[in-house]
Scaffold this active site. Structure first.
Site, mmCIF file in Angstrom:
data_model
loop_
_atom_site.group_PDB
_atom_site.id
_atom_site.type_symbol
_atom_site.label_atom_id
_atom_site.label_comp_id
_atom_site.label_asym_id
_atom_site.label_seq_id
_atom_site.Cartn_x
_atom_site.Cartn_y
_atom_site.Cartn_z
ATOM 1 N N THR A 158 0.860 -1.190 0.000
ATOM 2 C CA THR A 158 0.000 0.000 0.000
ATOM 3 C C THR A 158 0.897 1.241 0.000
ATOM 4 O O THR A 158 2.094 1.137 -0.292
ATOM 5 C CB THR A 158 -0.982 -0.049 1.189
ATOM 6 N N ASN A 159 0.344 2.411 0.285
ATOM 7 C CA ASN A 159 1.177 3.620 0.328
ATOM 8 C C ASN A 159 0.688 4.530 1.443
ATOM 9 O O ASN A 159 -0.270 4.210 2.146
ATOM 10 C CB ASN A 159 1.172 4.314 -1.040
ATOM 11 N N ARG A 160 1.323 5.659 1.603
ATOM 12 C CA ARG A 160 1.093 6.480 2.798
ATOM 13 C C ARG A 160 -0.053 7.489 2.653
ATOM 14 O O ARG A 160 -0.252 8.317 3.527
ATOM 15 C CB ARG A 160 2.388 7.208 3.171
#
Ligand code: CTP
Length: 405
Positions: free
Chosen positions: A210-212
């Protein structure tokens, strides 16, 4: 600056245990630079003191219809005429009944009789009273007259019972009031689709890539569009955020699910704003069982996901906006994205700058327009940035004659 700056709201507080939550609502409105005057019923005073509200609003609280000193006897009319919007938080079955039947026997109920401004109610009561036929009939009558009802929630009630009738969360009530009080419904009749948040690509049933992205920027865009009268659909990846009030939200997880939801909702949209941080790659082969550690090194093979924004651009809505979050050479990349994806506007942010990027409540962006005009906005709240983006959407829709000039 808040779009609500200087708007005048009369906030009525009636006698429910949840009256203390009205203080949170007043605070939220004051933070939006709204001028709030509180009217309390005598019963409300049994639950919360008037000083709480006078301190929050820096204005005296009105309670008596005919106060002993200096009354013209016309305060109910003065308040009703002064208000741009009226909200009653919490609204008891009693005030709902009085309003539905045109009764006025105290200051608040007579203000409501004289009031011609948009009005909303946030009911709160025990679930037995809430499901009472007379209460429901009164509410229906009010809805038919254009009164907006912020539905109560299911949850723990004052006496410890669970049921429907709990006052809606204060931030949802603030949002409902903000939609009613917005001075310029310049997106009324428009459909706006927004994507937000990260995506999560599963590696196995336990792990994911995933990402931030927190989703805050996209949610602020959806909220801003709803305030201006648009009918908004928000497709969101996994976030910790509450669904914005008055917005149709679809929750998705992966880039594939986001693509499906965006394309399914694509028809009839006047503006599409893709604020999501979509994963460009996903693990190639889905694994159904948890992977066990074996070797010292692990290579994860990933395949490209579809570019949703590019697909939307192939059959262009009147307005199409993308985001570019970059760490280096950002302006060049952002300009390239504008051209490659055939966009009207790219919202560029350098995520390495302090006060910008993932998880923060503020952002620093540059708006890059199709006609070559570029505008760097000063650091401001994500809702401020969202309002500026929606200003652009409104301008483009006016130029394209989707909304009246
Ligand atoms: N976007 C999309 N679908 C994807 C990837 C991105 O719709 N599969 C959208 C994002 O919502 C955003 C814009 O495209 O509006 C970002 O452009 P993109 O070039 O994909 O950005 P990055 O992947 O961050 O950049 P890079 O190409 O440099 O990796």
């Amino acid at each position: 600056m808040s779009r609500l700056k200087g708007r005048r709201i009369v906030l009525g507080v009636t006698g429910s245990i949840s009256a203390y939550k009205a203080a949170e609502v007043v605070r939220g409105l004051v933070q939006e630079q709204v001028d709030v005057r509180v009217v309390m019923t005598r019963e409300a005073l049994a639950f919360v003191g008037a000083v709480t509200f006078s301190a929050l609003t820096a204005r005296p609280v009105a309670i008596e219809q005919f106060p002993d000193t200096g009354s013209s006897g016309e305060e109910h009319v003065d308040l009703a005429v002064w208000a741009d919007t009226v909200a009653i938080v919490p609204a008891t079955a009693n005030i709902i009944g009085k309003m539905a039947n045109g009764l006025g026997d105290d200051l608040l109920s007579t203000v409501m009789l004289a009031c011609e401004a948009p009005c909303c109610l946030a009911p709160a009561m025990n679930f037995r009273m809430w499901r009472n036929e007379a209460v429901q009939a009164n509410l229906e009558r009010l809805r038919n007259r254009g009164v907006h009802v912020v539905e109560p929630e299911f949850g723990a009630l004052a006496n410890g019972e669970m049921g429907e009738g709990r006052l809606a969360a204060p931030d949802r009530i603030v949002e409902a009031v903000a939609i009613l009080a917005d001075p310029d419904q310049d997106l009324a009749g428009c459909n706006v689709l927004v994507s937000a948040g990260p995506t999560a690509e599963d590696i196995d049933p336990v792990r994911c890539v995933t990402n931030r992205s927190s989703g805050k920027m996209g949610f602020a865009v959806a909220r801003s569009a709803a305030r201006r009268g648009a009918s908004v659909t928000l497709v969101s990846g996994p976030t910790n955020l509450q669904d914005p009030y008055g917005v149709n939200v679809e929750h998705v997880r992966s880039a594939g699910e986001m693509r499906e939801a965006v394309l399914r909702n694509r028809e009839g949209q006047h503006a599409v704003i893709m604020a999501a941080a979509v994963s460009d790659y996903r693990p190639g082969v889905p694994v159904r069982r948890k992977m066990k550690k074996t070797e010292e090194r692990l290579t994860l093979e990933m395949t490209r996901t579809a570019d949703i924004l590019k697909e939307v651009a192939a059959d262009r809505p009147p307005v199409l906006i993308g985001f570019a979050a970059e760490t280096h050479d950002g302006m060049d990349y952002a300009r390239r994205k504008l051209a490659e994806k055939n966009l009207d506007l790219v919202v560029f942010n350098d995520i390495t700058a302090e006060g910008a990027g993932f998880g923060t409540d503020t952002n620093i962006v540059t708006l890059i327009r199709r006609d070559g005009r570029e505008e760097s906005l000063p650091m401001q709240s994500k809702s401020g940035v969202a309002d500026r983006i929606m200003d652009e959407v409104a301008r483009l829709l006016r130029n394209r004659e989707v909304v009246p000039a």
